[in-house]
Write an enzyme that holds these catalytic residues in place. Structure first.
Site, PDB file in Angstrom:
ATOM      1  N   ASN A   9       5.603  -8.043   2.395  1.00  0.00           N
ATOM      2  CA  ASN A   9       5.654  -9.257   3.211  1.00  0.00           C
ATOM      3  C   ASN A   9       4.702  -9.045   4.393  1.00  0.00           C
ATOM      4  OD1 ASN A   9       6.263 -11.440   4.785  1.00  0.00           O
ATOM      5  ND2 ASN A   9       8.324 -10.753   5.351  1.00  0.00           N
ATOM      6  N   TRP A  10       3.520  -9.631   4.271  1.00  0.00           N
ATOM      7  CA  TRP A  10       2.505  -9.411   5.312  1.00  0.00           C
ATOM      8  C   TRP A  10       2.834 -10.151   6.606  1.00  0.00           C
ATOM      9  CZ3 TRP A  10      -3.127  -9.730   2.938  1.00  0.00           C
ATOM     10  CH2 TRP A  10      -3.246  -8.770   1.914  1.00  0.00           C
ATOM     11  N   LYS A  11       3.766 -11.093   6.539  1.00  0.00           N
ATOM     12  CA  LYS A  11       4.092 -11.942   7.695  1.00  0.00           C
ATOM     13  C   LYS A  11       2.805 -12.580   8.234  1.00  0.00           C
ATOM     14  CE  LYS A  11       7.883  -8.866   8.652  1.00  0.00           C
ATOM     15  NZ  LYS A  11       9.015  -8.550   9.504  1.00  0.00           N
ATOM     16  N   HIS A  97      14.015 -15.642   4.729  1.00  0.00           N
ATOM     17  CA  HIS A  97      13.809 -14.452   5.554  1.00  0.00           C
ATOM     18  C   HIS A  97      14.509 -14.670   6.894  1.00  0.00           C
ATOM     19  CE1 HIS A  97      11.861 -11.346   7.901  1.00  0.00           C
ATOM     20  NE2 HIS A  97      11.531 -10.779   6.749  1.00  0.00           N
ATOM     21  N   GLU A  99      13.649 -14.092   9.797  1.00  0.00           N
ATOM     22  CA  GLU A  99      12.799 -14.675  10.853  1.00  0.00           C
ATOM     23  C   GLU A  99      12.738 -16.195  10.718  1.00  0.00           C
ATOM     24  OE1 GLU A  99       9.389 -12.207  10.068  1.00  0.00           O
ATOM     25  OE2 GLU A  99      10.509 -10.466  10.781  1.00  0.00           O
ATOM     26  N   GLU A 169      18.413  -7.625   3.255  1.00  0.00           N
ATOM     27  CA  GLU A 169      17.673  -7.175   4.422  1.00  0.00           C
ATOM     28  C   GLU A 169      18.586  -7.240   5.652  1.00  0.00           C
ATOM     29  OE1 GLU A 169      13.174  -7.576   3.838  1.00  0.00           O
ATOM     30  OE2 GLU A 169      13.860  -9.432   4.717  1.00  0.00           O
ATOM     31  N   GLY A 175      11.909  -4.386  11.025  1.00  0.00           N
ATOM     32  CA  GLY A 175      10.917  -4.139  12.067  1.00  0.00           C
ATOM     33  C   GLY A 175      11.406  -3.257  13.200  1.00  0.00           C
ATOM     34  N   SER A 215      12.659  -1.728   7.448  1.00  0.00           N
ATOM     35  CA  SER A 215      12.085  -0.433   7.841  1.00  0.00           C
ATOM     36  C   SER A 215      12.010   0.558   6.682  1.00  0.00           C
ATOM     37  CB  SER A 215      12.856   0.161   9.027  1.00  0.00           C
ATOM     38  OG  SER A 215      12.736  -0.691  10.145  1.00  0.00           O
ATOM     39  N   GLY A 236       7.851  -4.877   4.981  1.00  0.00           N
ATOM     40  CA  GLY A 236       7.092  -5.580   6.010  1.00  0.00           C
ATOM     41  C   GLY A 236       5.960  -4.705   6.520  1.00  0.00           C
ATOM     42  N   GLY A 237       6.187  -4.065   7.671  1.00  0.00           N
ATOM     43  CA  GLY A 237       5.143  -3.281   8.349  1.00  0.00           C
ATOM     44  C   GLY A 237       4.388  -2.338   7.428  1.00  0.00           C
TER      45      GLY A 237
HETATM   46  C1  PEP Z   1      10.641  -7.753   6.282  1.00  0.00           C
HETATM   47  O1  PEP Z   1      10.186  -8.407   7.213  1.00  0.00           O
HETATM   48  O2  PEP Z   1      10.962  -8.305   5.232  1.00  0.00           O
HETATM   49  C2  PEP Z   1      10.766  -6.319   6.465  1.00  0.00           C
HETATM   50  C3  PEP Z   1      11.492  -5.644   5.624  1.00  0.00           C
HETATM   51  O3  PEP Z   1      10.093  -5.775   7.554  1.00  0.00           O
HETATM   52  P1  PEP Z   1       9.949  -4.211   7.886  1.00  0.00           P
HETATM   53  O4  PEP Z   1       9.701  -3.477   6.620  1.00  0.00           O
HETATM   54  O5  PEP Z   1       8.796  -4.160   8.829  1.00  0.00           O
HETATM   55  O6  PEP Z   1      11.237  -3.804   8.521  1.00  0.00           O
END
Ligand code: PEP
Length: 252
Positions: A9-11, A97, A99, A169, A175, A215, A236-237
């Site tokens: 997920n590049w956001k 998600h 967010e 999640e 994050g 994470s 994500g990251g």
């Molecule tokens: C996400 O936003 O779906 C996610 C899992 O982010 P991260 O891996 O950065 O925690």
């Protein structure tokens, strides 16, 4: 058969040129080592989706969007429809998600509509669910996840439901650098699989991919993915760096 999936997920990150470089690097890494199972998925921002589908056309990398309109078409300025996503050959779209639930007030009812419109256009929703830290502290995390899944997914018939991917999640892990322990992830994934079993039967429950997100990185992926009910990750990251994401993809 239950598919293993590692989805990035590049956001709202990367310029067009950076997106191109990242995809190129992933293609290079995948060249001699691509596998059908796990499947690698990249969910890019809207402006890079067509670039991504073109570049990955001959590869085993699939492309997904991060959002979709609940409407079919028409006067909805700024929105992107499921039929548009389908017309550029997308396989997946993230829905629900945390967010989007938080910053765009997306409700269970709205997410249900988004799930429906995606399935009607042959795009697999990656449906996110997960509790806030306060909810875990109050020990209501199972109830929260059950409600999210029930309200947005359990109206589907069995055939439609089998095209959904679920991503657990925990919001406190997204994050933050704080990952759920392998035990916490397995406990919730087994709970979700059991909910599915009660609603749709054992065969469907065994066929649904349940990803972990929050994470997840190159260091902890192996331990998380070793759980019997964890079928991969939504990343994500760590999906923004080709080496890290590829390492996670190889962590089964
Ligand atoms: C996400 O936003 O779906 C996610 C899992 O982010 P991260 O891996 O950065 O925690």
């Amino acid at each position: 058969m239950r598919k293993k999936i590692v989805a990035g997920n590049w956001k709202m990150n990367k310029s067009f040129q950076e997106a191109e470089e990242l995809i190129e690097d992933l293609l290079d890494l995948m060249e001699d080592n691509a596998l059908e199972n796990p499947e690698m998925v990249i969910c890019t921002p809207f402006p890079y989706l067509e670039l991504a589908t073109d570049m990955t056309d001959e590869s085993l990398i699939s492309v997904g969007a991060q959002n979709v309109s609940e409407h079919e078409s028409g006067a909805y300025t700024g929105e992107v429809s499921a039929s548009m996503l389908n017309s550029i050959g997308l396989n997946y779209c993230i829905v629900g998600h945390s967010e989007r639930r938080k910053y765009f007030n997306e409700s269970s009812q709205l997410l249900k509509e988004k799930v429906d419109v995606l399935l009607n256009h042959n795009i697999q929703p990656i449906f996110c669910c997960g509790e806030l830290i306060e909810e875990r502290e109050k020990e209501i995390h199972f109830d929260i996840v059950k409600t999210q899944i029930t309200e947005s997914l359990f109206h589907l018939n069995k055939e439609a439901f089998e095209n959904v991917v679920i991503a657990y999640e925990p919001v406190w892990a997204i994050g933050t650098g704080v990952t759920a322990t392998a035990g916490q992830a397995q406990e919730m994934h087994a709970f979700i699989r059991n909910l599915i079993k009660e609603q749709y039967g054992e065969e469907t429950a065994n066929n649904i991919s349940i990803l972990y997100g929050g994470s997840c990185n190159a260091k902890n992926a192996r331990e998380l993915f070793a759980n019997p009910d964890v079928d991969g990750g939504l990343i994500g990251g760590a999906s923004l760096k080709a080496d890290d994401f590829y390492h996670i993809y190889k962590s089964f």
